[in-house]
Design a protein around this motif. Structure first.
Motif, PDB file in Angstrom:
ATOM      1  N   GLN A  42     -61.206 -23.134 -32.901  1.00 14.81           N
ATOM      2  CA  GLN A  42     -61.114 -22.480 -34.210  1.00 14.81           C
ATOM      3  C   GLN A  42     -60.984 -20.972 -34.077  1.00 14.81           C
ATOM      4  O   GLN A  42     -60.214 -20.339 -34.802  1.00 14.81           O
TER       5      GLN A  42
ATOM      6  N   THR B 188     -65.410 -25.033 -31.638  1.00 12.23           N
ATOM      7  CA  THR B 188     -65.582 -23.651 -32.097  1.00 12.23           C
ATOM      8  C   THR B 188     -64.608 -22.727 -31.378  1.00 12.23           C
ATOM      9  O   THR B 188     -64.028 -21.822 -31.987  1.00 12.23           O
TER      10      THR B 188
ATOM     11  N   ALA C  87     -57.529 -20.153 -33.236  1.00 11.55           N
ATOM     12  CA  ALA C  87     -56.523 -20.662 -34.166  1.00 11.55           C
ATOM     13  C   ALA C  87     -55.473 -19.630 -34.563  1.00 11.55           C
ATOM     14  O   ALA C  87     -54.287 -19.969 -34.678  1.00 11.55           O
TER      15      ALA C  87
END
Length: 272
Positions: free
Chosen positions: A98, A95, A101
């Motif tokens: 992400q 998580t 990202a």
């Protein structure tokens, strides 16, 4: 899914030694996080819980072939402007990767990041294995577990930066098996989603070592840690499942680090 990312950087001006401590690099990482998610940056800054990332000290890119067994963990001299350097960041929580990202996907080589009085530019990010950069990698927890050997009884570790453990309110620098494998086990169970209830630590024995203590300055304090190489052997009549679990933990060390202050440059470890 854990990631071991290597950021390649160029400083536009000299980086002075007082800004090369783990404290300053920790602050730089939180700046990167806050750039894409301020609430997450604030949370990581305020949280006292075990954090889902580790940071290496800054490393000067050498022209000759590097073995990367030991990393430079203290800087007595400044890093001159325009010197290629790299910085390893590992993320234990998919998580977290992400959420960050946008930083990797929309990399702006012209955006300066401040470290002390210096401006740094991120020129590239490596996130997969490289022949010249063994600290870059990525692998899902399922893959780590499935690919772990159920027969390999030799576990060789390289402590690239000082490793120290907390025991009963005090620090210990000797990498006894309980400290090493319980550190890996607790982080594996916290982040992997594949629980390993226990491992037969009583069957793991140190078989060879070439270690010494080093002092690392951080804040106004000094921390003592252990660097070098150590090998453990799994002995006795042990089930193959247990051997597999121990090997998975050993492989996980690249991402998890060991012991204390892994978010400030200590405990950077990998299996070799």
């Amino acid at each position: 899914m854990p990631h071991s990312l290597v950021l390649n950087l160029i400083p536009q001006s000299p980086i002075y030694p007082e800004f090369l401590t783990g404290r300053h690099l920790h602050a730089l990482f939180l700046t990167l996080v806050s750039f894409v998610d301020k609430s997450l940056g604030d949370y990581l800054h305020s949280s006292n819980a075990d954090k889902a990332f580790t940071l290496s000290p800054l490393q000067i890119q050498r022209q000759h072939k590097q073995h990367h067994h030991s990393l430079q963990f203290s800087h007595q001299k400044l890093i001159p402007a325009d010197t290629p350097i790299w910085w390893r960041i590992s993320l234990l929580d998919g998580t977290l990767f992400q959420k960050l990202a946008p930083l990797w996907l929309n990399l702006n080589p012209n955006h300066p990041w401040h470290l002390g009085s210096a401006d740094l530019y991120i020129t590239s990010i490596q996130g997969t294995p490289q022949s010249t950069q063994p600290w870059a990698n990525a692998c899902s927890y399922t893959q780590l577990y499935e690919q772990a050997s159920d027969s390999d009884r030799t576990l060789n570790f390289n402590f690239a930066t000082p490793v120290s453990f907390r025991q009963g309110g005090y620090d210990t620098v000797l990498p006894i098996k309980e400290c090493v494998f319980n550190s890996l086990l607790s982080r594996w169970n916290k982040y992997s989603g594949i629980e390993i209830s226990s491992i037969p630590i009583e069957s793991i024995y140190p078989s060879a070592f070439d270690i010494n203590t080093e002092v690392l300055s951080n804040y106004e304090s000094k921390f003592i840690g252990c660097v070098g190489g150590i090998s453990y052997r799994i002995l006795g009549d042990i089930e193959s499942t247990s051997i597999k679990q121990i090997n998975a933990l050993a492989d996980f060390a690249l991402y998890a680090g060991l012991g204390r202050k892994t978010t400030m440059g200590m405990g950077i470890v990998r299996r070799v």
